[in-house]
Design a protein around this motif. Structure first.
Motif, short mmCIF file in Angstrom:
data_model
loop_
_atom_site.label_atom_id
_atom_site.label_comp_id
_atom_site.label_asym_id
_atom_site.label_seq_id
_atom_site.Cartn_x
_atom_site.Cartn_y
_atom_site.Cartn_z
N GLU A 23 0.82 -1.21 0.00
CA GLU A 23 0.00 0.00 0.00
C GLU A 23 0.86 1.27 0.00
N ASP A 24 1.97 1.23 0.76
CA ASP A 24 2.88 2.39 0.81
C ASP A 24 3.53 2.63 -0.55
N ALA A 27 1.02 4.06 -3.03
CA ALA A 27 0.78 5.48 -2.81
C ALA A 27 1.96 6.31 -3.30
N GLU A 30 2.00 6.16 -7.13
CA GLU A 30 0.71 6.54 -7.72
C GLU A 30 0.18 5.45 -8.67
#
Length: 314
Positions: A23-24, A27, A30
């Protein structure tokens, strides 16, 4: 960012951090978590030792490093000028490291990039005081750097030039060294002075008889060297009338105490904020008849006294 660039960026990111969740990474780059899963699979198939742990995230196997990356000529110039800068302005230990780093960088550059970088570098020159003229300063710099890293107090003798005079004032201090700053090509020690009981600035070139003490100290929890700003204690105002003939020079050189320049029809009106009027006495007199102190009266009198001394001398 295309997939190839993203895969390289993911590896570089994992090299600089212990672990990151999908997830990191999604993010940061993008993209979707599903895409990150596919990227990790692609890296594993390419032989990159990616380790995934539930609840922790992805990391690289310890000891894995990418082979040397390629540089553009501009990137190579930036790195090489950085080694030149460190070699000139830092102490001998870092100067030596800068030299070996430069050789390693040049060794991995393709010949065409190395040649182009050399051409650009030849057009840039860093000027500073020679090491032969500043041997004591560089020796002190090395000791102070060690004291800062080890959080050890230092004993030193500081030479201060009193504003408006040519005399030296020497004082022995015990200082808790918080950090080192390079200000306009001059190294400054920032630390807590036990004599003055406050944070003070010491020009390294004016430090003598430097000794590292065994006594340790703890850096204040709220102190951040990168965010530190000294308190402004320039509470007295000096007003000076200046000739238009020196306008360009004043704008180019400036002065720490100069707060405002007001350009009038036939003169400049300078507003300075000082700790005491003597702070700017020598600076004002260096411009001779091109400056005229309007206030305070005590500074006008000091200028008059110094002018009489000069006249008597000649």
């Amino acid at each position: 960012m295309n997939r190839t660039d993203r895969l390289l960026a993911i590896v570089l990111t994992l090299q600089s951090r212990k672990s990151l969740r999908a997830e990191d990474l999604a993010a940061e780059f993008e993209t979707s978590v599903r895409t990150i899963y596919r990227d990790m699979q692609a890296l594993s198939e390419a032989g990159v030792p990616v380790v995934g742990a539930p609840g922790t995230g992805y990391s690289l196997m310890e000891g894995y490093f990418l082979p040397p990356v390629s540089f553009t000529s501009e990137e190579a110039v930036a790195l090489l000028i950085g080694t030149d800068f460190i070699g000139r302005y830092f102490d001998d230990r870092y100067g030596s490291c800068a030299e070996t780093s430069r050789r390693k960088i040049e060794a991995i550059l393709p010949e065409n990039i190395r040649t182009e970088a050399g051409k650009v570098r030849a057009t840039i020159r860093l000027l500073s005081e020679s090491r032969e003229d500043a041997t004591g300063e560089y020796a002190s710099l090395g000791k102070l750097r060690l004291a800062v890293l080890q959080q050890r107090k230092v004993r030193l003798r500081y030479i201060r030039i009193a504003p408006g005079t040519h005399g030296e004032q020497r004082s022995d201090r015990i200082v808790l060294p918080y950090g080192l700053m390079l200000v306009q090509g001059k190294w400054m020690l920032l630390g807590y002075c036990e004599l003055r009981r406050e944070i003070r600035h010491f020009r390294v070139s004016r430090i003598t008889d430097l000794t590292l003490l065994d006594e340790k100290f703890h850096l204040p929890d709220d102190f951040d060297l990168q965010a530190y700003s000294p308190p402004d204690d320039r509470n007295q105002v000096v007003i000076v009338q200046a000739s238009l003939a020196i306008a360009d020079h004043l704008k180019d050189t400036g002065n720490f105490y100069l707060d405002r320049i007001e350009e009038q029809e036939d003169r400049l009106l300078l507003t300075l904020r000082v700790r005491k009027p003597e702070d700017v006495l020598s600076w004002i007199m260096s411009y001779g008849a091109n400056m005229n102190v309007l206030e305070p009266a005590v500074l006008r009198e000091r200028v008059r006294e110094e002018a009489k001394k000069i006249l008597e001398h000649y």
